[in-house]
Design a protein around this motif. Sequence first.
Motif, PDB file in Angstrom:
ATOM      1  N   ALA A   1      -6.832 -14.898 -10.261  1.00  0.00           N
ATOM      2  CA  ALA A   1      -7.387 -14.977 -11.718  1.00  0.00           C
ATOM      3  C   ALA A   1      -7.576 -13.608 -12.348  1.00  0.00           C
ATOM      4  N   MET A   2      -7.895 -12.442 -11.615  1.00  0.00           N
ATOM      5  CA  MET A   2      -8.123 -11.196 -12.548  1.00  0.00           C
ATOM      6  C   MET A   2      -6.816 -10.405 -12.448  1.00  0.00           C
ATOM      7  N   PHE A   3      -5.929 -10.571 -11.879  1.00  0.00           N
ATOM      8  CA  PHE A   3      -4.727  -9.589 -11.964  1.00  0.00           C
ATOM      9  C   PHE A   3      -3.212 -10.550 -11.935  1.00  0.00           C
ATOM     10  N   GLY A   4      -3.475 -11.811 -11.979  1.00  0.00           N
ATOM     11  CA  GLY A   4      -2.005 -12.452 -11.949  1.00  0.00           C
ATOM     12  C   GLY A   4      -1.697 -12.803 -10.562  1.00  0.00           C
ATOM     13  N   THR A   5      -0.509 -13.717 -10.135  1.00  0.00           N
ATOM     14  CA  THR A   5      -0.037 -13.941  -8.828  1.00  0.00           C
ATOM     15  C   THR A   5       0.356 -12.866  -8.186  1.00  0.00           C
ATOM     16  N   TRP A   6       1.216 -11.768  -8.988  1.00  0.00           N
ATOM     17  CA  TRP A   6       1.696 -10.625  -8.121  1.00  0.00           C
ATOM     18  C   TRP A   6       0.874  -9.633  -7.983  1.00  0.00           C
ATOM     19  N   GLY A   7       0.165  -9.338  -9.200  1.00  0.00           N
ATOM     20  CA  GLY A   7      -0.982  -8.248  -9.126  1.00  0.00           C
ATOM     21  C   GLY A   7      -2.192  -8.669  -8.168  1.00  0.00           C
ATOM     22  N   GLY A   8      -2.498  -9.726  -8.049  1.00  0.00           N
ATOM     23  CA  GLY A   8      -3.413 -10.218  -6.828  1.00  0.00           C
ATOM     24  C   GLY A   8      -2.855  -9.931  -5.541  1.00  0.00           C
ATOM     25  N   LEU A   9      -1.557 -10.352  -5.607  1.00  0.00           N
ATOM     26  CA  LEU A   9      -0.927 -10.193  -4.030  1.00  0.00           C
ATOM     27  C   LEU A   9      -0.993  -8.919  -3.639  1.00  0.00           C
ATOM     28  N   PHE A  10      -0.860  -8.205  -4.483  1.00  0.00           N
ATOM     29  CA  PHE A  10      -0.671  -6.655  -4.206  1.00  0.00           C
ATOM     30  C   PHE A  10      -2.093  -6.126  -3.823  1.00  0.00           C
ATOM     31  N   THR A  11      -2.993  -6.408  -4.706  1.00  0.00           N
ATOM     32  CA  THR A  11      -4.520  -6.054  -4.250  1.00  0.00           C
ATOM     33  C   THR A  11      -4.935  -6.459  -2.997  1.00  0.00           C
ATOM     34  N   CYS A  12      -4.708  -7.637  -2.655  1.00  0.00           N
ATOM     35  CA  CYS A  12      -5.196  -8.441  -1.366  1.00  0.00           C
ATOM     36  C   CYS A  12      -4.421  -7.738  -0.296  1.00  0.00           C
ATOM     37  N   TYR A  13      -3.106  -7.279  -0.651  1.00  0.00           N
ATOM     38  CA  TYR A  13      -2.228  -6.752   0.644  1.00  0.00           C
ATOM     39  C   TYR A  13      -2.804  -5.254   0.846  1.00  0.00           C
ATOM     40  N   LEU A  14      -2.960  -4.665  -0.258  1.00  0.00           N
ATOM     41  CA  LEU A  14      -3.508  -3.323   0.000  1.00  0.00           C
ATOM     42  C   LEU A  14      -4.851  -3.403   0.706  1.00  0.00           C
ATOM     43  N   GLY A  15      -5.666  -4.409   0.453  1.00  0.00           N
ATOM     44  CA  GLY A  15      -6.853  -4.466   1.421  1.00  0.00           C
ATOM     45  C   GLY A  15      -6.649  -4.786   2.546  1.00  0.00           C
ATOM     46  N   LEU A  16      -5.748  -5.885   2.790  1.00  0.00           N
ATOM     47  CA  LEU A  16      -5.489  -6.324   4.257  1.00  0.00           C
ATOM     48  C   LEU A  16      -4.715  -5.176   5.167  1.00  0.00           C
ATOM     49  N   LEU A  17      -3.944  -4.461   4.457  1.00  0.00           N
ATOM     50  CA  LEU A  17      -3.354  -3.054   5.054  1.00  0.00           C
ATOM     51  C   LEU A  17      -4.592  -2.149   5.691  1.00  0.00           C
ATOM     52  N   ILE A  18      -5.266  -1.874   4.809  1.00  0.00           N
ATOM     53  CA  ILE A  18      -6.633  -0.794   5.204  1.00  0.00           C
ATOM     54  C   ILE A  18      -7.178  -1.577   6.294  1.00  0.00           C
ATOM     55  N   GLY A  19      -7.748  -2.641   6.202  1.00  0.00           N
ATOM     56  CA  GLY A  19      -8.769  -3.233   6.866  1.00  0.00           C
ATOM     57  C   GLY A  19      -8.026  -3.567   8.211  1.00  0.00           C
ATOM     58  N   THR A  20      -6.967  -4.080   8.187  1.00  0.00           N
ATOM     59  CA  THR A  20      -6.240  -4.482   9.501  1.00  0.00           C
ATOM     60  C   THR A  20      -5.889  -3.147  10.281  1.00  0.00           C
ATOM     61  N   GLY A  21      -5.150  -2.111   9.613  1.00  0.00           N
ATOM     62  CA  GLY A  21      -4.853  -1.071  10.284  1.00  0.00           C
ATOM     63  C   GLY A  21      -5.999  -0.209  10.771  1.00  0.00           C
ATOM     64  N   GLY A  22      -7.165  -0.186  10.123  1.00  0.00           N
ATOM     65  CA  GLY A  22      -8.318   0.505  10.512  1.00  0.00           C
ATOM     66  C   GLY A  22      -9.001  -0.124  11.879  1.00  0.00           C
ATOM     67  N   ILE A  23      -8.890  -1.669  11.810  1.00  0.00           N
ATOM     68  CA  ILE A  23      -9.469  -2.591  13.096  1.00  0.00           C
ATOM     69  C   ILE A  23      -8.659  -2.089  14.334  1.00  0.00           C
ATOM     70  N   PHE A  24      -7.180  -2.043  14.014  1.00  0.00           N
ATOM     71  CA  PHE A  24      -6.239  -2.044  15.104  1.00  0.00           C
ATOM     72  C   PHE A  24      -6.333  -0.739  15.774  1.00  0.00           C
ATOM     73  N   LEU A  25      -6.533   0.334  14.823  1.00  0.00           N
ATOM     74  CA  LEU A  25      -6.832   1.865  15.398  1.00  0.00           C
ATOM     75  C   LEU A  25      -8.042   1.870  16.147  1.00  0.00           C
ATOM     76  N   ALA A  26      -9.175   1.474  15.605  1.00  0.00           N
ATOM     77  CA  ALA A  26     -10.458   1.608  16.058  1.00  0.00           C
ATOM     78  C   ALA A  26     -10.312   0.944  17.505  1.00  0.00           C
ATOM     79  N   VAL A  27      -9.846  -0.290  17.561  1.00  0.00           N
ATOM     80  CA  VAL A  27      -9.722  -1.020  19.000  1.00  0.00           C
ATOM     81  C   VAL A  27      -8.945  -0.073  19.999  1.00  0.00           C
ATOM     82  N   LYS A  28      -7.812   0.393  19.315  1.00  0.00           N
ATOM     83  CA  LYS A  28      -6.914   1.022  20.357  1.00  0.00           C
ATOM     84  C   LYS A  28      -7.891   2.057  20.843  1.00  0.00           C
TER      85      LYS A  28
END
Length: 236
Positions: free
Chosen positions: A90-117
């Motif tokens: 709603a705030m950034f459009g389909t592709w802008g929203g996808l980019f924002t969510c994916y950046l958050g997923l990248l940061i969160g997922t990568g951080g968790i993975f490395l922490a558990v490792k």
Amino acid sequence: MTNETTGKKERKLTPGQIVALVLVVLVLVGVTVAAFPFISSLTKPENLESFKNTLRSFGAGGFFIILGLQVLQVVVAVLPGEPIELLAGAMFGTWGGLFTCYLGLLIGTGGIFLAVKKFGYPLLTKFVSEEQLKSYKFLNNTTRLETLIFLLFFIPGTPKDVLTYVAGITPISLGRFLFLSLFARIPSVISSTFVGSSFIEGNVLTSVLVFAGVGVVGIAGILIHKHFIAKLQKEE
């Protein structure tokens, strides 16, 4: 005369699974009913424009708010991700929203993975129950680990953020895990950002229909996930 059973036994849902499925359906219906007055009000141009102005008032800070919420949602696995993805669309459009969510997923997922490792089971067991760990024991099968990770992240309704924690104790590398898990999540994330974008542009009917379709697919995904996990556990 005695009857001998041959072949596979018929698999039935347990009472607990039936109750869980009914609860999911009731929650979806309840949310839809609760949100209906608000959705109906946005069919009026003046109300829709007011809602747009509210979103725009966040300015550049809105990006960091959504980004932070997405990272938090990945870390706190029980939080649902769909509302954040809808708001991002709603705030950034389909592709802008996808980019924002994916950046958050990248940061969160990568951080968790490395922490558990790094910290292993002491950290893992703080976020994932023993029962959940046992249910994903089949991921120890390294010969098809990458295929299983892709499928589990691709199937709608799977606990993807729990899987992020579990993946940290498998032999898969960070780069391969990020590529497979994030690529597999594209359909679910982009469908949510599309709904949010369509909704704010005034295409309410399209948004509701797509959202309902995603909900049905999600329920089907939960059933598929249960059957898939049960099959893999049996093989293990």
